[in-house]
Enzyme design. Sequence first.
Site, PDB file in Angstrom:
ATOM      1  N   GLY A   1       0.823  -1.203   0.000  1.00  0.00           N
ATOM      2  CA  GLY A   1       0.000   0.000   0.000  1.00  0.00           C
ATOM      3  C   GLY A   1       0.854   1.249   0.000  1.00  0.00           C
ATOM      4  N   SER A   2       0.338   2.257   0.690  1.00  0.00           N
ATOM      5  CA  SER A   2       0.970   3.587   0.605  1.00  0.00           C
ATOM      6  C   SER A   2       2.357   3.646   1.223  1.00  0.00           C
ATOM      7  CB  SER A   2       0.075   4.615   1.288  1.00  0.00           C
ATOM      8  OG  SER A   2      -1.193   4.602   0.672  1.00  0.00           O
ATOM      9  N   THR A   3       2.719   2.677   2.056  1.00  0.00           N
ATOM     10  CA  THR A   3       4.073   2.728   2.617  1.00  0.00           C
ATOM     11  C   THR A   3       5.107   2.650   1.500  1.00  0.00           C
ATOM     12  OG1 THR A   3       4.083   0.334   2.944  1.00  0.00           O
ATOM     13  CG2 THR A   3       3.455   1.667   4.829  1.00  0.00           C
TER      14      THR A   3
END
Lengths: 485, 459
Positions: free
Chosen positions: A220-222
């Site tokens: 995801g956004s990590t």
Amino acid sequence: MNGTLKRVAIACLVMFGLLMANVTYLGTVKAEELRTDSRNARAFYARYAVDRGWITADDGKTTLAKTVDTGDPTYRFARQYPLGKPFAHVVGYFAPENSTGIEGAERRFLDGSHPDLIVRRAVDLVSGKPAKGASVDLTLNTKAQQLAYKDLASTGKRGAVVALNPKTGAILTMVSVPSYDPNPLALADKAKVNKAYNKLDKDDQKPLLNRAINLTYAPGSTFKTVTSAAFFSDDGSRNADTTVDAPDALPLPGTTIALHNYHGESCGGQATMVEALTISCNTPFAKIGMDLGYDKMKEQAAKFGIGAPLSIPLLVTPSDIGPDEGKAALAKTSIGQQSNQMTPLQMAMVAAGIANQGTVMKPYLVNKIVGPDGGEIDSTRPDELSEAVTPEVAAELTKMMTNVVQHGTGTAAQLPGITVAGKTGTAETAPGKPSHAWFIAFAPVEDPKVAVAVFVESGSAGNDATGGQVAAPIAHDVMQAVLGQ
Amino acid sequence: MSAVDGEPVPMTAKRRGAQLAMLAFAVLIVMAAYASVGLGIDKKIPSGMLTYGLGLGGLMLAAYLVLAKFAPWADPLLLPLVTLVNGLGLVMIYRIEQTGQAGASATNQLMWTALGVVMFSATLIVLKDHRALQRLTYTAGFVGVGLLVLPLLPFIGKEINGARIWIGIGGFTIQPAEFAKLALVVFFAGYLVAKRDVLALAGRRLLFIDLPRARDLGPVLITWAVSLGVLVMQKDLGSSLLLFGAFIAMLYIATQRTSWVLIGVLLFVGGAILAGQVFSHVHDRFEVFLDPQDPALYDRPFGGSYQLLQGLFGIGSGGILGTGLGQGHPKLIPLSFSDFIFAATGEELGLTGLMALLMVYALIVQRGLRTALAARDPFSKLLAGGLAFILAWQLFIIVGGVTRLIPLTGLVTPFMSAGGSALLANWMLIALLVRMSDAARRPPPQAIQDEGLTQVMQR
């Protein structure tokens, strides 16, 4: 008759020669195969004749695995794990027919068969004492480990927590939930062990899996931290204040669909990098990825160690950003979706690399090996794995991630008096299914001592439950536990 | 053929002091092995060490005294060597008894050893001149065949572990084939000495070997038939192979004809192949020999490879130095105290121990063959050669079988395996060799000097 008698004597000589040759063959060339045949119960008995070395942590102060002399001549030494579940995946277990975790990876030291211990073993052999193995001291911070396990288990979800010392690569925490009690698997009774093992193996929750290193998940956004790293590294003039396009809808080439921000939110058409990361816009990073191209993204990922096999000494499943599937796919890859699959350890390494001025240290679990007589046999020297980004780029990334914790999605990870840098992640799994919650962080920003990755499987319920709400508090506790000492 | 081939043996010393010293050394080794078993098991010297050690020492001293009185010129090495293997066998059985394996009893074995020494002494005392046996050639033949047939008789015959080679008398079971072995070697020696000239007559020459005349094949065929009969009726592959091999070897010694050996080997191989196809138990042995590690054979309840493989595991686990006495797991090997005592020894004494053991056996055989070479008459040569060979051959069959050099056929390991009949018979065998070595080494009577040309040649 003496002539024939002499020939018969030669025949007898040949017979004895053949017997001796065959016995020699069995006792040397074939011995190893015969000794280790699974049907040879001696190998099984031999496992319990060794006074196995202990497994400790906190510089030998905490015992994770110990050997107890039962006095039973057949199964003399029993193995016990006093701290149980939180450490099960790292320490492993010593079963009648195999061993896992550190028990397996360092078995040559633990059972004393390692070449470095050969002199000691020879002395034991001659003096008739049972063979004694070397102890293995782990890098784990037991307080942080237990806290991480407690926090993660209390969510009721599956997940993993990994914490590293960014300057050395020493693994301070490695937790996988759900876990299991290793003690029933370490009994000297094949039937009982098999029963216990089969029960765990058939469990739908798959408690035997080490989710920290052996399963991969969409980050995801990590992963936007990696995309940002590639963006900055590509052109030295870019920094956290560089303005990038942040459209509400990014048309994906070759398809009729467009990529939106989370829940159709707007990032205002244009944003600086630090703004885009702080509120975790999707479209700027997707566009950056597409503009850079697959090769540059892959190259940056590889610099963080993604894709390479790793032994810590447990074998780590390689992470992978996936194959080159075209621009539309690359857009999703750049925000941690599509075929982008990371282990929690890998994401901790990303955080640690940024924390350590761009240098990723090789993660390791074994602090030192201590011989049966108490002398140190070996200790791990920290080793550089790769140069992920330049110190300048690392500084820009740190600036952005610090903003995330101060003003963005990661406020739950703030520590009093300590500057924390981090990044949340919410990875969609399948339509209608709960998303994965992620959080990566490090602290203190000025002099990083801990980098952490928290992963909660299906941890985000429905709407806006981001990694910030589920995962960041766990990271907060782990960092506090490590720094509090 | 002259009575004395080659040069006369110059050795005339009795070497009795050396013999006594070596005997003491052998007993000492055995006592040390006992101590080692106890230390290996529970770090204590076993309480029975003195009993067993002094018991064995006393027995051997008695045997030595009988030997010194009745066969003073006997080979000095035979008794100490046999004492050593017999003693080590006792130690191994004692050690296996400690694991609780059913059937292993060191006390019984010590008792049988005592009886063996009695038989040894009795043979030496009664049989003043072994050439008396030559007169009993056919008697020995009948006794031998009779003993072989005995287990087939109803009531007294017993089938144990699938082989009908036992008879039960009172509370004891006896394996008559072990005694038959001795009687038949005596018979072969007597018969072949009488008939060797006829047998050695050339028949026709085919390619490069001389074939014997058809009618001379009779005895070979009869022996072959008896061997196969034993194999078929009693399912005793070991004894069958043992007897036939011994006969062929003695036939060769007597006639110097290679063709006999070839014919014998062909007959036996043919018979074995036939038996392998007709009889399932023979077929099983071949299968197991070819691939003992096959899981299907390993798991087969009867005629499988479990025992052989467990024995091999023992030897393999022992490695070069072994686990040390008392520290292995001989209980894992079925019948580790009898047929598989060699494998159990391999586990605890290792390759080193097995080599030493084989060397001791090789020396016993060598002393026997040396006696045959030094003997002064053809009957003695043939008998000593036959007895020495049958010992080597028996060891080859059982040790080769246990170590998977050849297919496994059950036989006892001479002097080591638990079992009274074999122990008694083998002690008698040694007594015969001792008696013959005494005759061979005894200095010949001096010729009377004044008799000049009319001197009678010593024969």
